[in-house]
Design an enzyme around this catalytic site. Structure first.
Site, mmCIF file in Angstrom:
data_model
loop_
_atom_site.group_PDB
_atom_site.id
_atom_site.type_symbol
_atom_site.label_atom_id
_atom_site.label_comp_id
_atom_site.label_asym_id
_atom_site.label_seq_id
_atom_site.Cartn_x
_atom_site.Cartn_y
_atom_site.Cartn_z
ATOM 1 N N LYS A 67 1.077 -1.541 -0.105
ATOM 2 C CA LYS A 67 0.080 -0.042 0.176
ATOM 3 C C LYS A 67 0.743 0.907 -0.037
ATOM 4 C CE LYS A 67 -3.431 2.860 0.074
ATOM 5 N NZ LYS A 67 -4.970 2.388 1.144
ATOM 6 N N LYS A 76 -0.385 12.027 4.431
ATOM 7 C CA LYS A 76 0.135 11.173 5.904
ATOM 8 C C LYS A 76 0.764 9.742 5.191
ATOM 9 C CE LYS A 76 -2.552 7.419 6.774
ATOM 10 N NZ LYS A 76 -3.397 6.698 6.973
#
Lengths: 304, 304, 304, 304
Positions: free
Chosen positions: D171, D239
């Site tokens: 990811k 983030k």
């Protein structure tokens, strides 16, 4: 007479502690490897067998250890600085660590009844030996004044730069500027070499104008000579760029050149060149320019 | 007595020509806008109505014009320097231009019977007025020696750095280093401000260590004060970074920091900030960090 | 029946000319090395001994040559395309060259009485052989419509993107995107390998989401296998990144990623890896990560 | 019948939990804000008043929460997943968090007698609603097989990529590729606009060649229209780039493009554009190119 506890008697801490002895302070030193303690005793200091023993009667406690976790380890715990020092003692951390950890340590120290300064240094082993370090100090102004006589025994430019953590913030900025100034000098040197310019003469004239810098004065000739013996190791600069990169991100500050130079230093460390002086950035620039090093980098590699 | 022709009497060339007069040279000056010529005449020089007239009887011919095409325009053609100067005259181009153009101009000059040096300068308007420029000279060593008395009338650090074009190569490296040193200082300043550090004290201590540089000494305070009045305009530095980027590419030299700083300078120029001093790089760093400029950048913008 | 002159019968031009023959056009081909002309004759075309002979009776003239100077050389001069073609002929340059040169060539062609399009292609040798090239066309809409039957014989996606030069501008953007998409895939692959992930499975799932790309589909497995046989050589991509970097600078457009990837491609070429496929960017990322290539890059190097 | 506990019923978790109900699972949902729980109850699920209550009888436990600390908070402690779930239950964290935290969580889960998978998703809100998410799964192959029926109720491409943490690593690579692919498309679009190209036609032809990508297909038109309504917010991508930057540094992997794009995304967030879709990178490229946005970015800003 002021008693100083000195924790961490390595390449930097050793000569700093010796200079404190020379300046007339009573110095109790502690280091994990006892041979460093022996060297301090030879220089006229007192050896301690533990952190607790070193700091017990100290007016001023100095730590000079490698990284943030080391400072937290040596200050915390039942045998640490904060549990062992007497109330009101002045604790000065001269290591280079994360500003946020410095703030946390300062808070913990205050809760334990101590006064705390962060006071990282610039100037390297030579500066430590010659007592000519630059010292950037964060903490209360009154505490800074009280620490001054001790700091003057190891440094020359000693400046209070703000509240707790500020010393480390300025040191982070220092490492950012130094890495970038070295890298761009490396780019310039390889560029000049590629064009067959007289690089020695070029550095002389560059140094006299707006391109002049302490990096050029101290590292330029070594770069021309492919002399990358540390000095300040790339592996340590890599650690410090991790600090500044992360602190800049935390504060939302853009550091485009810092981000790129951190990649280049990281690449050198990943390849096993972490033991070279940080002027070894030239090595990577030369290789990226297909110019290798002409067999001139005879320094030993170390694993990062 | 040595006669000097001086072509290009702008911000730099004007005071340089005046310093030659002061040093006792007979100076014939030419400039496209006649008011600059009038200023030289006031200073004791002689005015010329054309390049050809200025150079006809000159022992030494100096050009100080904005860019590569200007040098080619003023030297070439039927009324240019090369067609008009007497054989054996010494032609010194002190403009900042592309090294490959400097090489081409030197060849053309030699074919026309002249001796040619490229001798760009560093030090800005102040250095031109005070005759304290750094001068990096490319060409034949004998020609360099012959030019020395003239160059000493306008500069202080005067260094021969190699064959034709080398002066421009070193100047390109100079502009690379200066741009990067400014940008990283800007990143450091915004970083320090974001953390509430006493930035004035921080610059003092940074300047005393390995992070010290002429850029920090001369531009640091202006950056803290958001005072971006030129000085050296970003638009000109943009031109120069085009030169170094292209020359590095030509030679296969990697300049990762140079490539990034060229983007940042280019962005400022594209946005209409080309008229600010190159320390105006701080403005972009501040904006990229969401910190604006607190209404402190009162300098006029100009179109790029 | 439409007669087509085809100049430049190399890796791309050869199969394209053959496809025009197959589609029923009368094709007169010219190439500097005669063996390429022989191949066209074998395929049913007609050979010409000079540019002038090839273009004399042509309705449509196509050039497919390496670089900007080649296009200027083949179109200009007394024996060039513009001097030799009959008035009203349609000239289509399918080479990848600088947009500003394409504009200049179009103007020169118009002055010579020709109609001009710039129509660079994407799709590589495979696309040339299969007549499935993407073609981005700049020029007058009417000329584009007239050229369509010819272009449809060699390509599949054929799009008019704007006035003269626009085809080259879009091709430049294409090369920018492709280089960056390859480089970031290389970064991702080395990252995944460093963490011991099943990279084959990872590429499958990455390809199914927002990270999917034609680069991932066509180059991903080759990267995992360190198979860098061209394909499209890094040396050519280096040329193209020079075009886009310079065009972006000219227009004041910031391309921070483009600037960095141009450095990386340039470094590979400088080191002698210009003969690898552009997916060879992975080689540099792996080395910068201290991970070498495990002896898997068996492709021959060539000098850049 | 399999009972599923679902913790975190936000923009992603809400529709995922509803799809599990639709697929025939008994779903007990928990969320800090009770209105989200009510929505699940309306959809046929069961509401729980605490994490402990939700997981007590579950065969499979799914968490879908914002960040690493949230996962550690919801799994640890006396009322957390690990203390409350029955032995042998399968815990699947579908949040996007740091790979090293995922490894730590997996170890803690195993010690508590659970089987643990990390299974972050790609595909956004639309993918969550349509049950077409891509899911990258780390953990034991047997556990992956057991989880498959549940994962198939919410996703389409479901791939096991390695041991614990591998899902998060993939990811992270996904977010790296996506950010860079968006940024280079933004650079290309502004470049094309600056040259007056027909950008709609250009995107069509670019999409058909090697420059094609899912980002171009899904975000290209929005970029041309300056339509930056999320979608996936820049603040979240910021983030995620923190995760990949830090993981790459940890592993010594060079990600030069990743480092630069992280700076650009960080700058947008610092300026208050964190609420825009990540295609809003175009806004920064346009501003750095002096081209602003022509009043077309009417989306609301939010504080980052």
């Amino acid at each position: 007479m002021t008693t100083v506890a000195f924790i961490g008697l390595g390449i930097m801490g050793g000569p700093m502690a010796a200079n404190l002895v020379k300046a007339g302070f009573e110095v109790a030193g502690y280091n994990r490897s006892p041979d460093k303690v022996a060297a301090l005793v030879d220089a006229g200091g007192r050896g301690a067998d533990s952190v607790a023993e070193a700091v017990r009667d100290a007016d001023v406690i100095i730590t000079m250890v490698p990284d943030s976790p080391d400072v937290e380890a040596v200050t915390g715990g039942d045998d640490g600085v904060f549990a062992s020092a007497r109330s009101g003692a002045l604790y000065v951390d001269m290591s280079t660590i994360r500003p946020d950890v410095a703030v946390r340590v300062a808070e913990a120290g205050r809760k334990a009844g101590l006064r705390v300064l962060d006071a990282p240094v610039s100037g390297g082993e030579a500066g430590a030996i010659e007592a000519s370090l630059s010292i950037m100090v964060g903490g209360e102004p009154g505490d800074f004044e009280d620490a001054r006589p001790v700091l003057e025994a190891v440094g020359k430019t000693i400046v209070h730069v703000g509240p707790a953590g500020s010393g480390q913030t300025v040191k982070a900025a220092n490492q950012l500027i130094v890495a970038v100034n070295i890298e761009v000098l490396a780019e310039a040197v390889v560029f000049l070499e590629a064009y067959g310019v007289d690089t020695k003469a070029a550095l002389e004239v560059l140094g006299g104008g707006l391109a002049g810098s302490t990096v050029l004065n101290r590292k330029g000739t070594n770069m021309l000579d492919r002399q990358f013996k540390p000095g300040f190791r790339l592996a340590l600069h890599h650690k410090d760029l991790g600090i500044v990169t992360s602190a800049a991100r935390e504060a939302g500050v853009a550091i485009p050149l810092g981000a790129v130079v951190a990649q280049l230093v990281g690449a050198l460390v990943a390849r096993g060149d972490g033991g070279l002086d940080h002027s070894g950035l030239l090595k990577l620039v030369a290789e990226l320019s297909g110019r290798g090093l002409s067999g001139r980098d005879t320094e030993t590699k170390e694993e990062s």
